[in-house]
Design a protein around this motif. Structure first.
Motif, short mmCIF file in Angstrom:
data_model
loop_
_atom_site.label_atom_id
_atom_site.label_comp_id
_atom_site.label_asym_id
_atom_site.label_seq_id
_atom_site.Cartn_x
_atom_site.Cartn_y
_atom_site.Cartn_z
N SER A 6 0.83 -1.20 0.00
CA SER A 6 0.00 0.00 0.00
C SER A 6 0.86 1.25 0.00
CB SER A 6 -0.90 0.03 1.23
OG SER A 6 -1.82 -1.02 1.19
N LEU A 7 0.29 2.32 -0.54
CA LEU A 7 0.93 3.62 -0.56
C LEU A 7 -0.12 4.66 -0.24
CD1 LEU A 7 3.65 5.03 -1.18
CD2 LEU A 7 2.90 5.24 -3.54
N SER A 8 0.28 5.67 0.51
CA SER A 8 -0.65 6.71 0.95
C SER A 8 -0.63 7.90 -0.01
CB SER A 8 -0.25 7.15 2.35
OG SER A 8 -1.11 8.13 2.82
N PHE A 9 -1.81 8.46 -0.28
CA PHE A 9 -1.96 9.58 -1.20
C PHE A 9 -2.80 10.69 -0.59
CE2 PHE A 9 -1.21 6.15 -4.14
CZ PHE A 9 -0.41 6.74 -5.10
N GLY A 10 -2.58 11.89 -1.13
CA GLY A 10 -3.48 13.00 -0.89
C GLY A 10 -4.20 13.27 -2.20
N ILE A 11 -5.49 13.52 -2.14
CA ILE A 11 -6.30 13.79 -3.33
C ILE A 11 -6.55 15.28 -3.40
CG2 ILE A 11 -8.47 13.29 -4.50
CD1 ILE A 11 -6.76 10.79 -4.02
N VAL A 12 -6.25 15.88 -4.55
CA VAL A 12 -6.49 17.30 -4.77
C VAL A 12 -7.78 17.42 -5.59
CG1 VAL A 12 -5.64 19.43 -5.80
CG2 VAL A 12 -4.04 17.85 -4.69
N LEU A 13 -8.73 18.18 -5.07
CA LEU A 13 -10.02 18.40 -5.73
C LEU A 13 -10.10 19.88 -6.10
CD1 LEU A 13 -12.87 17.33 -6.48
CD2 LEU A 13 -13.58 17.95 -4.16
N GLU A 14 -10.48 20.13 -7.35
CA GLU A 14 -10.52 21.51 -7.84
C GLU A 14 -11.95 21.89 -8.24
OE1 GLU A 14 -7.29 23.45 -10.38
OE2 GLU A 14 -8.82 22.89 -11.84
N ARG A 15 -12.34 23.09 -7.86
CA ARG A 15 -13.67 23.63 -8.21
C ARG A 15 -13.48 24.90 -9.02
NH1 ARG A 15 -17.16 26.70 -3.80
NH2 ARG A 15 -15.80 28.35 -4.53
N LYS A 16 -14.10 24.92 -10.22
CA LYS A 16 -14.05 26.11 -11.09
C LYS A 16 -15.47 26.50 -11.44
CE LYS A 16 -9.69 25.11 -13.43
NZ LYS A 16 -9.06 24.80 -14.71
N PRO A 17 -15.70 27.78 -11.74
CA PRO A 17 -17.04 28.19 -12.18
C PRO A 17 -17.37 27.54 -13.52
CG PRO A 17 -15.68 30.10 -11.65
CD PRO A 17 -14.79 28.91 -11.60
N ALA A 18 -18.62 27.11 -13.65
CA ALA A 18 -19.07 26.47 -14.89
C ALA A 18 -19.52 27.51 -15.90
CB ALA A 18 -20.22 25.51 -14.59
N THR A 19 -19.39 27.17 -17.17
CA THR A 19 -19.88 28.07 -18.23
C THR A 19 -21.31 27.71 -18.61
OG1 THR A 19 -18.93 26.62 -19.90
CG2 THR A 19 -17.57 28.48 -19.15
N SER A 20 -21.83 26.65 -18.03
CA SER A 20 -23.19 26.20 -18.32
C SER A 20 -24.19 26.90 -17.41
CB SER A 20 -23.27 24.68 -18.10
OG SER A 20 -24.61 24.26 -18.10
N ARG A 21 -25.39 27.10 -17.89
CA ARG A 21 -26.39 27.73 -17.03
C ARG A 21 -27.12 26.71 -16.16
NH1 ARG A 21 -30.84 29.58 -21.52
NH2 ARG A 21 -30.97 27.57 -22.53
N TRP A 22 -26.84 25.41 -16.36
CA TRP A 22 -27.51 24.38 -15.59
C TRP A 22 -26.73 23.94 -14.35
CZ3 TRP A 22 -27.76 24.37 -20.95
CH2 TRP A 22 -29.03 24.56 -21.47
N THR A 23 -25.50 24.36 -14.25
CA THR A 23 -24.72 24.02 -13.06
C THR A 23 -23.82 25.19 -12.71
OG1 THR A 23 -23.28 22.36 -12.05
CG2 THR A 23 -22.83 22.90 -14.34
N ASP A 24 -23.49 25.30 -11.43
CA ASP A 24 -22.67 26.41 -10.97
C ASP A 24 -21.17 26.11 -11.02
OD1 ASP A 24 -24.96 27.88 -10.40
OD2 ASP A 24 -25.11 27.05 -8.37
N TRP A 25 -20.80 24.84 -10.75
CA TRP A 25 -19.38 24.50 -10.60
C TRP A 25 -19.00 23.29 -11.43
CZ3 TRP A 25 -17.43 28.50 -8.30
CH2 TRP A 25 -18.15 29.17 -7.33
N VAL A 26 -17.73 23.25 -11.83
CA VAL A 26 -17.13 22.08 -12.48
C VAL A 26 -16.09 21.54 -11.49
CG1 VAL A 26 -15.71 21.26 -14.39
CG2 VAL A 26 -17.46 23.01 -14.80
N TRP A 27 -16.24 20.26 -11.15
CA TRP A 27 -15.34 19.62 -10.20
C TRP A 27 -14.40 18.68 -10.94
CZ3 TRP A 27 -15.48 21.17 -5.22
CH2 TRP A 27 -16.62 21.83 -4.78
N SER A 28 -13.13 18.65 -10.53
CA SER A 28 -12.16 17.73 -11.14
C SER A 28 -11.08 17.38 -10.13
CB SER A 28 -11.52 18.37 -12.37
OG SER A 28 -10.76 19.49 -12.01
#
Length: 188
Positions: A6-28
């Protein structure tokens, strides 16, 4: 030979404003960090305008000796990667995601994608992880070559207690239907 490592990791989550009118944020998930410092849930690590980056650690990636072919195929693509599965969490807390799994097995990742639940992100595998995985794979014994199984021959049926074998009718005798009839008679 270790059955799993096993190996330990940190997960980086990014939130950016969406260009769509149906959602506010894009997560990656843009990256994973090897041996990241422990956090209690998500910790904000960067903010630029409306863009936010969060870190969650530790999360363990476990390699198992029975999945060698899957890991080999991942490395042999030329662009090895990890897959991170995030599940949405109901509630007011930010960012609203929970890390469900991290894997280096492409077959398991396909299962995540096919389930249609959560967010599945493909992340480039850091060089240190490629070296760690390659070292583990080298330590395992070579898998036996595929060998096609040959069919077993069926033993000839032996006459038991005067019973005529069903696969080998004696010459001149026709087996009767349902056990009725006399020897040598044609069935009706």
């Amino acid at each position: 030979m270790q059955r799993e490592v096993s190996l330990s990791f940190g997960i980086v989550l990014e939130r950016k404003p969406a260009t769509s009118r149906w959602t506010d944020w894009v997560w990656s998930v843009p990256e994973v960090i090897v041996e990241a410092p422990e956090t209690d849930g998500w910790r904000e690590i960067e903010a630029r305008g409306e863009m936010r980056r969060y870190l969650s650690a530790p999360h363990r990636l476990t390699l198992h000796h029975k999945m060698v072919e899957a890991y080999d195929s991942n490395i042999e693509t030329g662009e090895p990667c990890l897959w991170v599965l995030l599940n949405e969490v109901d509630g007011p807390e930010d960012p609203g995601w929970r890390v469900a799994a991290i894997t280096a097995d492409p077959h398991q990742a396909i299962g995540f994608l096919d389930s249609g639940e959560g967010l599945v992100e493909r992340v480039p595998m850091p060089r240190a992880v490629i070296a760690w995985m390659a070292e583990y794979l080298k330590s395992l014994p070579e898998a036996p070559a595929f060998r096609k199984r040959q069919r077993d021959r069926m033993p000839d049926e032996v006459e038991v207690f005067g019973k005529t074998p069903i696969f080998e009718a004696p010459a001149g005798k026709v087996p009767a239907r349902g056990g009725a009839g006399k020897e040598g008679e044609e069935p009706t």
